[in-house]
Scaffold this motif. Structure first.
Motif, PDB file in Angstrom:
ATOM      1  N   UNK A   1       0.791  -1.142   0.133  1.00 50.77           N
ATOM      2  CA  UNK A   1      -0.012  -0.013  -0.033  1.00 50.77           C
ATOM      3  C   UNK A   1       0.892   1.328  -0.163  1.00 50.77           C
ATOM      4  N   UNK A   2       2.153   1.169   0.544  1.00 53.10           N
ATOM      5  CA  UNK A   2       2.986   2.487   0.806  1.00 53.10           C
ATOM      6  C   UNK A   2       3.486   2.824  -0.482  1.00 53.10           C
ATOM      7  N   UNK A   3       4.137   1.967  -1.457  1.00 55.97           N
ATOM      8  CA  UNK A   3       4.348   2.233  -2.750  1.00 55.97           C
ATOM      9  C   UNK A   3       3.279   2.767  -3.635  1.00 55.97           C
ATOM     10  N   UNK A   4       2.066   2.169  -3.597  1.00 51.47           N
ATOM     11  CA  UNK A   4       0.996   2.568  -4.371  1.00 51.47           C
ATOM     12  C   UNK A   4       0.626   3.979  -4.075  1.00 51.47           C
ATOM     13  N   UNK A   5       0.814   4.242  -2.960  1.00 58.91           N
ATOM     14  CA  UNK A   5       0.538   5.686  -2.628  1.00 58.91           C
ATOM     15  C   UNK A   5       1.262   6.742  -3.634  1.00 58.91           C
ATOM     16  N   UNK A   6       2.590   6.365  -3.791  1.00 53.79           N
ATOM     17  CA  UNK A   6       3.343   7.272  -4.744  1.00 53.79           C
ATOM     18  C   UNK A   6       2.820   7.066  -6.306  1.00 53.79           C
TER      19      UNK A   6
ATOM     20  N   UNK B   1      -1.852  14.671  -0.463  1.00 52.32           N
ATOM     21  CA  UNK B   1      -1.195  13.984   0.744  1.00 52.32           C
ATOM     22  C   UNK B   1      -1.069  12.412   0.702  1.00 52.32           C
ATOM     23  N   UNK B   2      -0.017  12.034   0.995  1.00 53.57           N
ATOM     24  CA  UNK B   2       0.273  10.407   1.141  1.00 53.57           C
ATOM     25  C   UNK B   2       0.697  10.040   2.410  1.00 53.57           C
ATOM     26  N   UNK B   3       0.165   9.047   3.125  1.00 55.88           N
ATOM     27  CA  UNK B   3       0.436   8.471   4.448  1.00 55.88           C
ATOM     28  C   UNK B   3       1.161   6.986   4.010  1.00 55.88           C
TER      29      UNK B   3
ATOM     30  N   UNK C   1       7.182  -1.635   6.256  1.00 57.32           N
ATOM     31  CA  UNK C   1       8.182  -1.582   5.664  1.00 57.32           C
ATOM     32  C   UNK C   1       8.670  -0.294   5.422  1.00 57.32           C
ATOM     33  N   UNK C   2      10.255  -0.358   5.080  1.00 56.38           N
ATOM     34  CA  UNK C   2      10.684   0.987   4.944  1.00 56.38           C
ATOM     35  C   UNK C   2      10.474   1.572   3.413  1.00 56.38           C
ATOM     36  N   UNK C   3       9.841   2.685   3.165  1.00 54.80           N
ATOM     37  CA  UNK C   3       9.235   3.159   1.905  1.00 54.80           C
ATOM     38  C   UNK C   3      10.354   3.701   1.089  1.00 54.80           C
ATOM     39  N   UNK C   4      11.294   2.563   0.553  1.00 52.66           N
ATOM     40  CA  UNK C   4      12.133   2.913  -0.406  1.00 52.66           C
ATOM     41  C   UNK C   4      11.414   2.174  -1.589  1.00 52.66           C
ATOM     42  N   UNK C   5      11.171   3.142  -2.825  1.00 55.07           N
ATOM     43  CA  UNK C   5      10.643   2.703  -3.933  1.00 55.07           C
ATOM     44  C   UNK C   5      11.562   1.505  -4.612  1.00 55.07           C
TER      45      UNK C   5
ATOM     46  N   UNK D   1       7.496  -4.543  -5.846  1.00 49.41           N
ATOM     47  CA  UNK D   1       7.983  -5.738  -5.093  1.00 49.41           C
ATOM     48  C   UNK D   1       7.852  -5.433  -3.452  1.00 49.41           C
ATOM     49  N   UNK D   2       7.865  -6.193  -2.580  1.00 48.66           N
ATOM     50  CA  UNK D   2       7.714  -6.074  -1.184  1.00 48.66           C
ATOM     51  C   UNK D   2       8.825  -5.047  -0.759  1.00 48.66           C
ATOM     52  N   UNK D   3       8.437  -4.163   0.276  1.00 48.85           N
ATOM     53  CA  UNK D   3       9.476  -3.327   0.683  1.00 48.85           C
ATOM     54  C   UNK D   3      10.487  -4.056   1.577  1.00 48.85           C
TER      55      UNK D   3
END
Length: 319
Positions: free
Chosen positions: A3-8, A37-39, A45-49, A280-282
């Motif tokens: 979900x994190x990367x999908x925000x970007x 805004x992104x959350x 996980x660490x949000x490194x694309x 991929x997974x973070x």
């Protein structure tokens, strides 16, 4: 799917679909929206694309540079970090001390003129060598003025005093975690017009404590979505992890609030290429358990584990 990367990626798609065509300071042109805004849940996980490779060491060394209150690019160059070179180089080639080929509009010209590109690269190589080896040259042309590190750690008041904003926030997080004043600002109106090489894009951030977790919200006035924002996400996620360790909390969210969020017109092809890639997974961030203070952190104290990504995608930087 993360979900994190999908925000970007959603931000990229939103700007391409809903953005306004605008001119800009660099003359490049952008697709832009105002207010987004992104959350990012840092427990996920660490949000490194992962849809393009991001160099974590560049992010970490830049943040360490900020944390030390440093504003001279020599430390960055010593750690093979070139992300601030163009702004310092611009000061040099526009100065009376510069002797060499005309470097006017070097950011754009190197992309369209191969003979100029060779001259630019030679001048940049000479510039970097002098920063690393000549103390006087480094002091004059390596310093970017009172940018982020100076404002975070050594804000100068009208009375000639200095304020260490970050140390003050750490102290208040420990003693008054429910305070609504855990803020650090890099936006100093007095210093911006004449002294800063680049007015701060990530201008203000605030911390928040709830349920034993530390969250951070950043307000970024100007957001280069393709090149800058992936770095900003990871940098402030790293800062949140380090601050949480400093004050004995778990990590919560990183909330990224954008003002002018834009994709440069010469980045649109690259953005579309990235959007076609699968995530991929973070990865996971590991911080040296023996690290004492956030202000003593070294690159060797920070490691990313389990990072799988697609190859990097190159794009020109607008200066």
């Amino acid at each position: 799917m993360t979900v994190n990367e999908q925000q970007y990626l959603d931000l990229c798609q939103h700007v391409l679909a809903k953005g306004h065509r605008k001119s800009d300071r660099t003359g490049t042109g952008t697709m832009s929206v105002f207010g987004y805004q992104m959350r990012f849940d840092l427990q996920e996980g660490f949000p490194l694309l992962t849809t393009k490779k991001i160099n974590f060491n560049l992010i970490a060394s830049e943040l360490i540079w900020f944390l030390r209150g440093d504003t001279n690019i020599r430390y960055l160059l010593e750690n093979n970090n070139n992300i601030w070179n163009e702004w310092a180089f611009k000061r040099w080639v526009e100065s009376a001390s510069y002797r060499g080929p005309d470097m006017t509009d070097f950011g754009r010209r190197q992309l369209v003129d191969d003979s100029f590109k060779a001259a630019y690269q030679a001048a940049m190589t000479r510039f970097k060598e002098q920063i690393l080896t000549d103390d006087q040259f480094a002091a004059e042309f390596g310093d970017l003025g009172p940018v982020y590190g100076k404002q975070w750690r050594h804000w100068e008041t009208s009375r000639g005093e200095t304020i260490d904003q970050l140390s003050d926030v750490i102290a208040s997080l420990k003693t008054s975690p429910d305070s609504r004043r855990h803020l650090v600002t890099a936006w100093n109106p007095e210093d911006i017009p004449s002294n800063m090489a680049l007015p701060p894009c990530h201008a203000l951030f605030q911390f928040y404590v709830a349920d034993g977790k530390l969250s951070c919200q950043l307000y970024q006035r100007s957001a280069d979505i393709f090149l800058g924002v992936p770095f900003n996400i990871a940098s402030y996620a790293l800062l949140t992890h380090l601050m949480a360790k400093e004050v004995g909390l778990e990590v919560g969210e990183f909330i990224h609030t954008l003002g002018d969020a834009h994709i440069y017109s010469n980045h649109e092809t690259q953005v579309n290429e990235q959007l076609r890639r699968q995530m991929y997974e973070l990865p996971t961030l590991k911080i040296n358990e023996q690290l004492g203070s956030i202000f003593d952190v070294e690159l060797a104290d920070l490691k990313i584990e389990g990072y799988q990504s697609h190859p990097p995608i190159k794009a020109p930087i607008a200066v």
